[in-house]
Design a protein around this motif. Structure first.
Motif, PDB file in Angstrom:
ATOM      1  N   MET A 309       6.528  12.704  -7.903  1.00 36.42           N
ATOM      2  CA  MET A 309       5.794  13.422  -8.937  1.00 36.42           C
ATOM      3  C   MET A 309       4.602  12.614  -9.427  1.00 36.42           C
ATOM      4  SD  MET A 309       8.953  15.013 -11.163  1.00 36.42           S
ATOM      5  CE  MET A 309       7.800  15.779 -12.279  1.00 36.42           C
ATOM      6  N   ALA A 310       4.735  11.281  -9.423  1.00 42.07           N
ATOM      7  CA  ALA A 310       3.642  10.433  -9.885  1.00 42.07           C
ATOM      8  C   ALA A 310       2.490  10.398  -8.892  1.00 42.07           C
ATOM      9  CB  ALA A 310       4.149   9.013 -10.142  1.00 42.07           C
ATOM     10  N   PHE A 311       2.797  10.493  -7.573  1.00 39.08           N
ATOM     11  CA  PHE A 311       1.759  10.350  -6.549  1.00 39.08           C
ATOM     12  C   PHE A 311       1.286  11.699  -6.015  1.00 39.08           C
ATOM     13  CE2 PHE A 311       3.031   6.062  -6.765  1.00 39.08           C
ATOM     14  CZ  PHE A 311       2.072   5.288  -6.133  1.00 39.08           C
ATOM     15  N   ASP A 312       2.145  12.711  -6.066  1.00 38.31           N
ATOM     16  CA  ASP A 312       1.805  13.986  -5.449  1.00 38.31           C
ATOM     17  C   ASP A 312       0.672  14.654  -6.221  1.00 38.31           C
ATOM     18  OD1 ASP A 312       1.851  16.056  -3.705  1.00 38.31           O
ATOM     19  OD2 ASP A 312       3.569  17.081  -4.606  1.00 38.31           O
ATOM     20  N   GLY A 313      -0.399  14.998  -5.543  1.00 41.56           N
ATOM     21  CA  GLY A 313      -1.537  15.683  -6.137  1.00 41.56           C
ATOM     22  C   GLY A 313      -2.524  14.779  -6.828  1.00 41.56           C
ATOM     23  N   GLN A 314      -2.239  13.476  -6.972  1.00 35.81           N
ATOM     24  CA  GLN A 314      -3.148  12.575  -7.665  1.00 35.81           C
ATOM     25  C   GLN A 314      -3.974  11.726  -6.717  1.00 35.81           C
ATOM     26  OE1 GLN A 314      -1.255  10.136 -10.598  1.00 35.81           O
ATOM     27  NE2 GLN A 314      -3.120   9.048 -11.158  1.00 35.81           N
ATOM     28  N   PHE A 315      -3.417  11.463  -5.515  1.00 41.07           N
ATOM     29  CA  PHE A 315      -4.109  10.577  -4.581  1.00 41.07           C
ATOM     30  C   PHE A 315      -4.368  11.307  -3.266  1.00 41.07           C
ATOM     31  CE2 PHE A 315      -1.603   7.813  -7.354  1.00 41.07           C
ATOM     32  CZ  PHE A 315      -2.591   6.955  -7.824  1.00 41.07           C
ATOM     33  N   GLU A 316      -5.326  10.796  -2.546  1.00 43.94           N
ATOM     34  CA  GLU A 316      -5.649  11.284  -1.203  1.00 43.94           C
ATOM     35  C   GLU A 316      -6.050  10.071  -0.366  1.00 43.94           C
ATOM     36  OE1 GLU A 316     -10.302  12.449  -2.113  1.00 43.94           O
ATOM     37  OE2 GLU A 316      -8.825  14.057  -1.965  1.00 43.94           O
ATOM     38  N   PRO A 317      -5.982  10.145   0.961  1.00 42.49           N
ATOM     39  CA  PRO A 317      -5.616  11.310   1.791  1.00 42.49           C
ATOM     40  C   PRO A 317      -4.103  11.561   1.788  1.00 42.49           C
ATOM     41  CG  PRO A 317      -6.101   9.442   3.177  1.00 42.49           C
ATOM     42  CD  PRO A 317      -6.427   9.000   1.783  1.00 42.49           C
ATOM     43  N   ARG A 318      -3.747  12.803   2.067  1.00 40.90           N
ATOM     44  CA  ARG A 318      -2.358  13.224   1.972  1.00 40.90           C
ATOM     45  C   ARG A 318      -1.472  12.468   2.956  1.00 40.90           C
ATOM     46  NH1 ARG A 318       1.135  15.201  -1.634  1.00 40.90           N
ATOM     47  NH2 ARG A 318       2.915  16.179  -0.572  1.00 40.90           N
ATOM     48  N   ALA A 319      -1.971  12.212   4.135  1.00 41.53           N
ATOM     49  CA  ALA A 319      -1.160  11.532   5.158  1.00 41.53           C
ATOM     50  C   ALA A 319      -0.778  10.128   4.708  1.00 41.53           C
ATOM     51  CB  ALA A 319      -1.921  11.491   6.484  1.00 41.53           C
ATOM     52  N   GLN A 320      -1.696   9.399   4.074  1.00 44.31           N
ATOM     53  CA  GLN A 320      -1.403   8.048   3.608  1.00 44.31           C
ATOM     54  C   GLN A 320      -0.402   8.071   2.457  1.00 44.31           C
ATOM     55  OE1 GLN A 320      -2.564   6.381   6.269  1.00 44.31           O
ATOM     56  NE2 GLN A 320      -3.458   4.800   4.954  1.00 44.31           N
ATOM     57  N   LYS A 330      12.843   5.001   2.303  1.00 39.57           N
ATOM     58  CA  LYS A 330      13.645   4.365   3.346  1.00 39.57           C
ATOM     59  C   LYS A 330      13.830   2.867   3.126  1.00 39.57           C
ATOM     60  CE  LYS A 330      12.157   7.700   6.859  1.00 39.57           C
ATOM     61  NZ  LYS A 330      11.473   7.867   8.170  1.00 39.57           N
ATOM     62  N   GLY A 331      13.151   2.312   2.100  1.00 35.87           N
ATOM     63  CA  GLY A 331      13.284   0.881   1.842  1.00 35.87           C
ATOM     64  C   GLY A 331      12.611   0.028   2.893  1.00 35.87           C
ATOM     65  N   GLN A 332      11.482   0.478   3.434  1.00 37.48           N
ATOM     66  CA  GLN A 332      10.770  -0.239   4.488  1.00 37.48           C
ATOM     67  C   GLN A 332       9.582  -1.004   3.900  1.00 37.48           C
ATOM     68  OE1 GLN A 332       9.650   2.807   7.253  1.00 37.48           O
ATOM     69  NE2 GLN A 332      11.718   3.045   8.096  1.00 37.48           N
ATOM     70  N   HIS A 333       9.226  -2.055   4.610  1.00 32.71           N
ATOM     71  CA  HIS A 333       8.057  -2.850   4.217  1.00 32.71           C
ATOM     72  C   HIS A 333       6.790  -2.155   4.723  1.00 32.71           C
ATOM     73  CE1 HIS A 333       5.551  -6.357   3.444  1.00 32.71           C
ATOM     74  NE2 HIS A 333       5.047  -6.189   4.667  1.00 32.71           N
ATOM     75  N   LEU A 334       5.784  -2.061   3.855  1.00 30.32           N
ATOM     76  CA  LEU A 334       4.522  -1.415   4.224  1.00 30.32           C
ATOM     77  C   LEU A 334       3.411  -2.086   3.435  1.00 30.32           C
ATOM     78  CD1 LEU A 334       3.378   0.905   5.968  1.00 30.32           C
ATOM     79  CD2 LEU A 334       3.510   2.358   3.945  1.00 30.32           C
ATOM     80  N   ALA A 335       2.285  -2.355   4.107  1.00 25.15           N
ATOM     81  CA  ALA A 335       1.184  -3.079   3.453  1.00 25.15           C
ATOM     82  C   ALA A 335      -0.144  -2.387   3.759  1.00 25.15           C
ATOM     83  CB  ALA A 335       1.138  -4.534   3.921  1.00 25.15           C
ATOM     84  N   ARG A 349      -5.286  -0.049  -3.340  1.00 24.25           N
ATOM     85  CA  ARG A 349      -4.573  -0.562  -2.170  1.00 24.25           C
ATOM     86  C   ARG A 349      -3.124  -0.827  -2.576  1.00 24.25           C
ATOM     87  NH1 ARG A 349      -7.363  -5.468   0.453  1.00 24.25           N
ATOM     88  NH2 ARG A 349      -6.752  -6.446  -1.528  1.00 24.25           N
ATOM     89  N   PHE A 350      -2.180  -0.230  -1.831  1.00 24.49           N
ATOM     90  CA  PHE A 350      -0.757  -0.317  -2.146  1.00 24.49           C
ATOM     91  C   PHE A 350      -0.023  -1.069  -1.040  1.00 24.49           C
ATOM     92  CE2 PHE A 350      -2.123   3.240  -4.660  1.00 24.49           C
ATOM     93  CZ  PHE A 350      -1.364   3.152  -5.814  1.00 24.49           C
ATOM     94  N   SER A 351       1.050  -1.760  -1.495  1.00 28.20           N
ATOM     95  CA  SER A 351       1.995  -2.401  -0.574  1.00 28.20           C
ATOM     96  C   SER A 351       3.377  -2.298  -1.202  1.00 28.20           C
ATOM     97  CB  SER A 351       1.632  -3.870  -0.338  1.00 28.20           C
ATOM     98  OG  SER A 351       0.340  -3.995   0.227  1.00 28.20           O
TER      99      SER A 351
END
Length: 681
Positions: A309-320, A330-335, A349-351
């Motif tokens: 709910m916090a991210f949906d509709g507020q940020f783009e691009p949708r795929a990212q 899933k508890g995966q590491h992403l940077a 920039r999110f990680s």
């Protein structure tokens, strides 16, 4: 306050009650005395103010005719007021005219101005400070100063000295009465406090005895026994309910503190490892913690808010966004996931990193908008340099060309040294110019430079210094602007705003100049000039001679006034001259007539031309439209023509020249509305 807590309950009730009532009585008395004193003082000031203005209005004629006896007779009326101890009338040259004096025994007129002390003079109009000519040992007084004005001109002023002894004596009597009344009411307050003690504190003492008994028997967790079914019983039952509630809340508080301590461990771990915005996401995808930096980066962030709910509709691009949310679930590491805020258009920039202690995710966010903006700015600066419409050269400290933009290549070709420029007049930077350039940071000059097509190009050059943080010159920027279009626009503007024959300002330019000067608060005299006999010159000698005569008269008018004044040709043989801040319009009108009627030779003929002039004063504070001012000057001109031509006439509306800008002698007479005052010379 420990000493107060140790006092018996009866003193805790009696003493504060007595103190509060006594304080209220004293406060009311002080307020009443202050209000009465201020009212009497204001009444005294108003009375003296009215008397001063009344006497000042009767002193106008004595000051105008310097009648000392009459002035003193008028001052004697002030002696009927017992509070007035002295009065003095001074003319506009600070010369005393008359005075009266009934000084107390401890007061005397000051003779040494060097040892005088300065006090405030009460004056509702001037608010100035003045040196008092009276010295008193004990008597307090105030001085009232009133201007004596006639027809908006100050003739002098009246100073009245008023004693405050009576006012101070009345105030002292009020204070004595307050002391006596306070003592009496304070005694009554003490009796009232003792009565309240008997009515309130005795039931409370019974409850205190019951609580002490419970404490001595050690039944801390037990309920207090209810011995009576009265107010004491009700208080005891409330105390028992409160004790049960406190025990339950203490248990809840211990559980809450344990949870907070566990969460603090996770927060400290996140803050130790991350310095950017940090959020902790629980296994239910709820935001359980965020630091201040995360709230700064994401202003809409809330605790216990679902991530989708916090991210949906507020940020783009949708795929990212989906990729980041999937990694969190899933508890995966992403940077290095770059997202853009749809509302503020900030780049983030999110990680995300799984936390080792529990199934929580540590989410890191960083605002990289400024970093990306810096890159874009650098790119735009490069584009601005290359696509600038001016030729730009970057020079080293030794004035060697380091780089140049596209326009510079187009105009002058490749340039390595400044001496490659071919200038119409050889122009070398002297040492004083270089020193001024280094001190001021820039240098400007207008030159003619030959371009690569061998055409002389009118240019404006600007040399600017580039300094480092130590203010040391490291490079120079040379900008060359083409002035061809500017010169053409200036010629067109001159043609639009000036008369083609005489070169003077035309009607449009004259109106613009007059209105702008009036808006800037400048007083102006308008001279509306119509040539006498000019039609005969055209009929006798032809229009060519008439045109030359107009040119000659235009030059003469221009030489009669300053460069900042206006000379315009309105149409045909009509001219308009506007002189700013003129103290003698009559002298200006005579000079204009003298120059116009002076003999002139045009070829082999000597045409004779006169002029009729209408004068209109336009004060800066007048709320009169420009068209009306010009029409008034035109009307005055026609009045001069009817009076015999070759003369001038002043238009007056009854209040034409206030202050120092007024015309002199006969021009300053009062007249009725729309009155024309012809001055025949």
């Amino acid at each position: 306050m420990s000493w107060f807590n140790a006092l018996p309950l009866r003193l805790k009730l009696i003493v504060p009650t007595w103190a509060i009532l006594t304080t209220c009585i004293v406060a009311c008395g002080v307020f009443s005395i202050t209000w009465v004193t201020e009212s009497r003082s204001q009444a005294l000031y108003d009375r003296i103010h009215i008397l001063s203005h009344g006497i000042a209005s009767t002193l106008r004629n004595p000051l105008v005719f310097n009648d000392v006896k009459a002035a003193k007779e008028q001052l004697s009326h002030l002696q009927f007021d017992p509070e007035i101890i002295a009065a003095q009338v001074v003319d506009s040259a600070d010369k005393p005219v008359a005075f009266i004096s009934e000084l107390p025994s401890d007061c005397q007129w000051k003779t040494d101005a060097n040892n005088a002390s300065s006090i405030d003079i009460i004056d509702k109009h001037r608010h100035k400070r003045s040196q008092q000519p009276i010295l008193c040992a004990e008597t307090q007084y105030v001085a009232f100063q009133t201007d004596i004005v006639a027809q908006n001109r100050r003739l002098g002023w009246l100073t009245v000295w008023v004693s405050l002894n009576s006012l101070n004596q009345q105030q002292n009597q009020l204070w004595e009465i307050l002391v006596l009344v306070t003592a009496a009411l304070s005694f009554l307050s003490w009796l009232f406090a003792r009565l309240v003690h008997r009515m309130v504190t005795l039931p409370i003492q019974r409850l205190c005895t019951s609580m002490q008994m419970m404490t001595r028997e050690g039944v801390i967790c037990a309920e207090l026994p209810i011995e009576r079914q009265d107010e004491l019983g009700t208080l005891t039952q409330c105390f028992n309910n409160l004790a049960v509630s406190l025990r339950e809340r203490e248990q809840q508080l211990q559980l809450a503190l344990k949870r907070v301590e566990e969460k603090n461990n996770y927060i400290y771990q996140a803050l130790d490892t991350m310095k950017q915005g940090v959020m902790v996401v629980s296994d239910c995808n709820l935001i359980s913690f965020h630091n201040p930096m995360a709230r700064k980066v994401l202003p809409n962030l809330r605790l216990h808010y679902h991530m989708r709910m916090a991210f949906d509709g507020q940020f783009e691009p949708r795929a990212q966004v989906e990729l980041l949310l999937s990694a969190i679930e899933k508890g995966q590491h992403l940077a290095n996931i770059h997202l853009i805020d749809r509302i503020s258009r900030r780049q983030l920039r999110f990680s995300c990193h799984p936390m080792a202690s529990e199934s929580n995710m540590l989410l890191q966010c960083e605002d990289i908008t400024e970093h990306q903006l810096g890159k874009r700015r650098q790119k735009m600066i490069d584009l601005m340099f290359e696509q600038n419409q001016d030729a730009i050269f970057v020079l080293s400290r030794h004035f060697k060309v380091e780089t140049q933009n596209t326009i510079a290549h187009k105009w002058f070709g490749p340039v390595n040294q400044l001496n490659q420029f071919e200038i119409e007049k050889e122009h070398v930077l002297p040492f004083r110019v270089v020193r001024s350039l280094l001190r001021n940071g820039h240098y400007r000059q207008k030159l003619q430079i030959r371009n690569r097509a061998s055409v002389w190009l009118p240019c404006r050059i600007k040399l600017r210094v580039l300094s480092d943080e130590r203010h040391k010159a490291v490079a120079f920027v040379l900008t060359i602007s083409d002035r061809t279009n500017e010169m053409q626009i200036r010629k067109l503007s001159h043609a639009v705003n000036h008369d083609a024959l005489t070169g003077l300002a035309n009607r449009s330019r004259a109106r613009e100049f007059l209105q702008a000067s009036h808006n800037n608060g400048i007083n102006q005299h308008l001279f509306f000039i119509d040539l006498d006999g000019f039609k005969a010159v055209n009929d006798q000698y032809g229009h060519a001679v008439g045109d030359d005569a107009l040119k000659t008269i235009g030059k003469r008018l221009r030489n009669c006034v300053r460069r900042s004044d206006l000379v315009a040709r309105l149409s045909g043989d009509e001219f308009l001259v506007a002189v700013q801040r003129n103290r003698d319009p009559e002298q200006t009108a005579q000079r204009l007539l003298s120059q116009i009627t002076k003999p002139m030779m045009i070829g082999s003929v000597a045409p004779n031309v006169g002029a009729s002039i209408g004068i209109r004063y336009w004060p800066a504070d007048a709320l009169i439209e420009l068209d009306q001012i010009i029409n008034d000057a035109d009307s005055a001109m026609y009045q001069a023509k009817r009076g015999g031509k070759s003369r001038y006439c002043y238009f007056s509306d009854g209040d034409k020249t206030p202050g120092a800008n007024a015309p002199e002698a006969d021009l300053n007479r009062n007249a009725s509305d729309a009155e024309l005052l012809p001055l025949l010379h």
